[in-house]
Structures are given as C-alpha cells and as structure tokens.
Design an enzyme around this catalytic site. Structure first.
Site, mmCIF file in Angstrom:
data_model
loop_
_atom_site.group_PDB
_atom_site.id
_atom_site.type_symbol
_atom_site.label_atom_id
_atom_site.label_comp_id
_atom_site.label_asym_id
_atom_site.label_seq_id
_atom_site.Cartn_x
_atom_site.Cartn_y
_atom_site.Cartn_z
ATOM 1 N N HIS A 1 0.849 -1.193 0.000
ATOM 2 C CA HIS A 1 0.000 0.000 0.000
ATOM 3 C C HIS A 1 0.879 1.235 0.000
ATOM 4 O O HIS A 1 1.748 1.405 0.855
ATOM 5 C CB HIS A 1 -0.915 0.003 1.225
ATOM 6 C CG HIS A 1 -2.098 -0.895 1.076
ATOM 7 N ND1 HIS A 1 -3.277 -0.692 1.759
ATOM 8 C CD2 HIS A 1 -2.294 -1.987 0.303
ATOM 9 C CE1 HIS A 1 -4.147 -1.635 1.428
ATOM 10 N NE2 HIS A 1 -3.566 -2.426 0.540
ATOM 11 N N TYR B 1 -9.523 5.526 7.365
ATOM 12 C CA TYR B 1 -9.761 5.884 8.761
ATOM 13 C C TYR B 1 -10.785 7.009 8.779
ATOM 14 O O TYR B 1 -10.615 8.007 8.061
ATOM 15 C CB TYR B 1 -8.479 6.360 9.442
ATOM 16 C CG TYR B 1 -7.410 5.304 9.607
ATOM 17 C CD1 TYR B 1 -7.211 4.680 10.835
ATOM 18 C CD2 TYR B 1 -6.576 4.947 8.553
ATOM 19 C CE1 TYR B 1 -6.218 3.720 11.005
ATOM 20 C CE2 TYR B 1 -5.585 3.991 8.703
ATOM 21 C CZ TYR B 1 -5.407 3.383 9.934
ATOM 22 O OH TYR B 1 -4.429 2.427 10.085
ATOM 23 N N PRO C 1 -4.670 0.237 18.568
ATOM 24 C CA PRO C 1 -4.386 -0.206 17.197
ATOM 25 C C PRO C 1 -4.551 0.872 16.138
ATOM 26 O O PRO C 1 -4.277 0.619 14.960
ATOM 27 C CB PRO C 1 -5.409 -1.328 16.986
ATOM 28 C CG PRO C 1 -6.533 -1.000 17.915
ATOM 29 C CD PRO C 1 -5.901 -0.357 19.113
ATOM 30 N N LYS D 1 0.652 0.060 15.020
ATOM 31 C CA LYS D 1 2.016 0.011 15.542
ATOM 32 C C LYS D 1 2.325 -1.195 16.430
ATOM 33 O O LYS D 1 3.496 -1.451 16.717
ATOM 34 C CB LYS D 1 2.308 1.296 16.333
ATOM 35 C CG LYS D 1 2.428 2.527 15.456
ATOM 36 C CD LYS D 1 3.707 2.524 14.668
ATOM 37 C CE LYS D 1 3.665 3.461 13.481
ATOM 38 N NZ LYS D 1 3.303 2.820 12.232
ATOM 39 N N TYR E 1 3.551 6.742 10.057
ATOM 40 C CA TYR E 1 2.746 5.584 9.654
ATOM 41 C C TYR E 1 3.605 4.491 9.021
ATOM 42 O O TYR E 1 3.415 3.308 9.308
ATOM 43 C CB TYR E 1 1.649 6.023 8.687
ATOM 44 C CG TYR E 1 0.546 5.000 8.529
ATOM 45 C CD1 TYR E 1 -0.515 4.944 9.425
ATOM 46 C CD2 TYR E 1 0.569 4.072 7.489
ATOM 47 C CE1 TYR E 1 -1.524 4.008 9.296
ATOM 48 C CE2 TYR E 1 -0.438 3.121 7.352
ATOM 49 C CZ TYR E 1 -1.483 3.097 8.249
ATOM 50 O OH TYR E 1 -2.469 2.151 8.118
#
Length: 393
Positions: free
Chosen positions: A72, A201, A293, A297, A384
């Site tokens: 991704h 998200y 979550p 991580k 990220y």
C-alpha cells in the site's frame, strides 16, 4: 535441557527472533503455553512497516508474503464529510507498508522454524522463570506431566501482556505507564471484497470507523463502541448499518456486506514498561508495551524490539560484545515512546470522547491543519510507515 537463548512465547515476535538467531548459528528453544492451532486462531493486525518486511526477508520467511501481500502506497483519512489521501510513497521518499495478516506471518514463521529443525515446545504448562540476576538463568515447565528444567544464557520474554515474563521482573525495579481509553473497537471479518484498495480511517460524530482488509476477498472492518457493549448486541445488520453511517456517502455506496466470519470487541490502552531488561531477561513486544491499534504500531513495535535484541545477541555471541545487550532497553524505549505518541495522537483525533462538542471541533481543526500542508501530511506519513530502527552499535 540447555540452550543459549530461551524464548517464551511463539507469537510472531518470539518466532521471528528465534528464526533470526538460528540462522546466525545461535541455539534457541521456544516455549509456548498454547497449542499451534490456538496461536494461529488469533485474529490480529495486518499492516506491516517496511522494517518488519525486511526482517521477515532476512529470516527467510517472506516468500508467501511477497507473493500474496498487498503493498500500500497510501491511506485515507475521512472527516467533516471529506476524504484526504495520505500518499505514503511520495511523502517518505518511496516507503510503503505491506498489508498481510498477522495470522499468515505467524504461520510462515512456524513453517520456517519447522524446516530448520529448531526446537519449539507447545503446550508448555506452568512456565516459571528463575535466577535472571545470575549468569545461569533457568526456566521450569511441565510437558506431558513431566517437570522439565531449561538452562540458558539469556531469556527473551515474548509472551504478551498477560505472560509470565513481565510478572517475573523484580517488583522494586519495574515501572509501568498506562492510559486506558473509554471505548473499544468492534471488529468484523467478512469474506467480502474490500470497499477500497487502501485503508480508510474515519472520524465521525457517531464514532471512529476503519475499513481494512486481509486480501482481495477478505475484509476487516471496525467501529468504535462502548466498553459495556456485548457481541450479542451487534447483529451483522446493525454493524453494517453503523459502519455505513460513519463513512462518506460515496464510500458507503461501494461497501459490499456479507455474513461475519469473526466478530470481537477489543478494549484500547496505551502501556509501557520501563526498563525492558532485568538481569538476563529481556521483555519483547506486548510483554513490555501496548498501543491502541489506531496507528497500526503494535506488531511493528514488537519487530523493532526483535531487531534490537537480535543484533545485540548476534554481536555478543559472534564478537564478544556484551555492552550492546546492556543498551537494549534504552534503544527500544526511544522508539517505543515515539510510536506510543503517534498511536495516542491518531486515537485522540479520530475517536468520539463522550460526545464532547468542544473536543470534536478541536479534532476537526487538528485534522484540517495536518492535512492542509505537505509538512503536516509528511509528519503523518513518516510515522505511519515507521520511524527508522536505531543502529545497534
């Protein structure tokens, strides 16, 4: 029994550490309280940082991931009725993440270890740790009714938040830091195509939502829920309706629903143990730290612990350098607290906290601020994809 490094826990961190050490000629024994089937039944994270991907390749356990995993290059954040893509690859100089389920990672590492003939003992009962403050630590456990003593040079506690390793640390030497969040995640696994090619998200007045995936035919979705909720309160129909209500209209229209094949509610917490080394015992992964979550991580932090301990162990056995083992805790904690901060930040800006309208306005401002400039987007992207591992030298 004797070994050089005794590893408690056959989750991905214990298996990865064992495989890396074995390939360097360092003898290991892995003890696991549960059966292999139980370990593989855990449904967990599936977003892997580049550092973890590289470690799996070094451990010669990456063939299936490289073939079936999904690279991704970005993800989306939805808020205030709009959708903002974070271009990970462009913002971080080419770094990406790999979507590949933790269950699959664990299976691949189990298969890799079995192929080497290294020792893994499952259903090891009543594991007890002794003499970690001496040069000859040992572990006792029961297998098939027999009490067995395992003597070793070092112990790696990779047995999770509830494991025996952290509980065996001297109480006067350990300090913990914790934040418990007032909500949970209701997660559903369904045999349906993902709603999008990348993760989404969502911040919404009704609560947080996440659209994730395990493969092109297996989707993983989450919605924020009350800690008092029960799984029985959430029919599949209620879940899909709630998820759709929290997504932008154009995304909700694309959502393919279907029967859940797994459904669970997980509480969220931030937790750190200091230090992570007690004599000749090292805490690794969830035994030492937990993150909510939201920032993907947890598993990745465990892998950075493995990286640090693996290189310190390798240099100890191959070069006689024990000084690096003494630095293990300090090196790990520097990266852990940065990841804790990012996970806390993602959780704070994306979830509904007690219908606090002021807080919701601040969240919208924070999201708008970070997503309106390249500098803000770069900060999100760098965290990220994973901050660099600190050199062990």
């Amino acid at each position: 029994m004797k070994t050089q490094v005794a590893i408690i826990g056959a989750g991905p961190s214990g298996l990865l550490l064992g495989q890396l050490l074995h390939l360097q000629g360092i003898d290991t024994v892995i003890l696991e309280a549960k059966s292999p089937e139980y370990v593989l039944g855990r449904i967990r994270a599936g977003v892997l940082e580049q550092g973890f991907v590289d470690l799996l390749r070094e451990a010669k356990a990456s063939a299936r991931m490289d073939m079936e995993g999904h690279v991704h290059e970005g993800f989306s954040m939805c808020f205030d009725g709009r959708q903002q893509r974070v271009d990970l690859k462009a913002l971080t100089g080419g770094k990406t993440v790999m979507v590949y389920g933790q269950t699959e990672v664990t299976k691949d590492l189990m298969d890799a270890r079995a192929a080497t003939g290294a020792t893994s003992i499952y259903e090891a009962e009543n594991v007890q740790i002794y003499d970690i403050d001496t040069e000859h630590p040992r572990i006792s456990f029961i297998k098939n009714g027999e009490v067995i003593q395992l003597h070793c040079d070092y112990i790696a506690g990779c047995d999770g938040f509830h494991g025996v390793s952290r509980q065996s640390a001297p109480k006067d030497q350990i300090k913990t830091f914790e934040r418990v969040y007032p909500f949970g995640w209701l997660g559903v696994l369904s045999r349906t195509p993902p709603v999008a090619d990348e993760l989404i998200y969502a911040n919404h007045p009704r609560g947080f939502a996440l659209c994730s995936m395990r493969s092109s035919t297996l989707s993983r979705y989450y919605v924020q829920c009350a800690l008092t909720d029960n799984i029985d309160d959430w029919s599949d129909e209620r879940f899909w309706d709630e998820l759709k209500s929290r997504l932008p209209e154009n995304v909700a229209k694309q959502l393919v629903t279907g029967p859940s094949i797994e459904k669970s509610i997980a509480p969220l917490r931030s937790f750190v143990t200091e230090p992570m080394k007690f004599g000749r015992m090292f805490l690794v992964g969830d035994a030492a730290h937990i993150v909510p979550p939201t920032g993907a991580k947890g598993l990745n932090l465990a892998s950075s612990d493995v990286y640090t301990l693996y290189h310190a162990m390798r240099k100890h056995y191959q070069e006689g350098r024990s000084d690096l083992l003494e630095k293990y805790s300090d090196i790990c904690l520097r990266r852990i607290w940065k990841a804790e901060r990012f996970s806390w930040w993602m959780t704070s800006i994306l979830h509904n906290f007690d219908d606090d309208e002021f807080n919701h306005r601040i969240q919208q401002a924070e999201l708008a601020y970070y997503t309106s400039s390249e500098a803000g987007l770069t900060t999100i992207a760098e965290n990220y994809v994973g901050l660099p591992y600190e050199a062990v030298e």
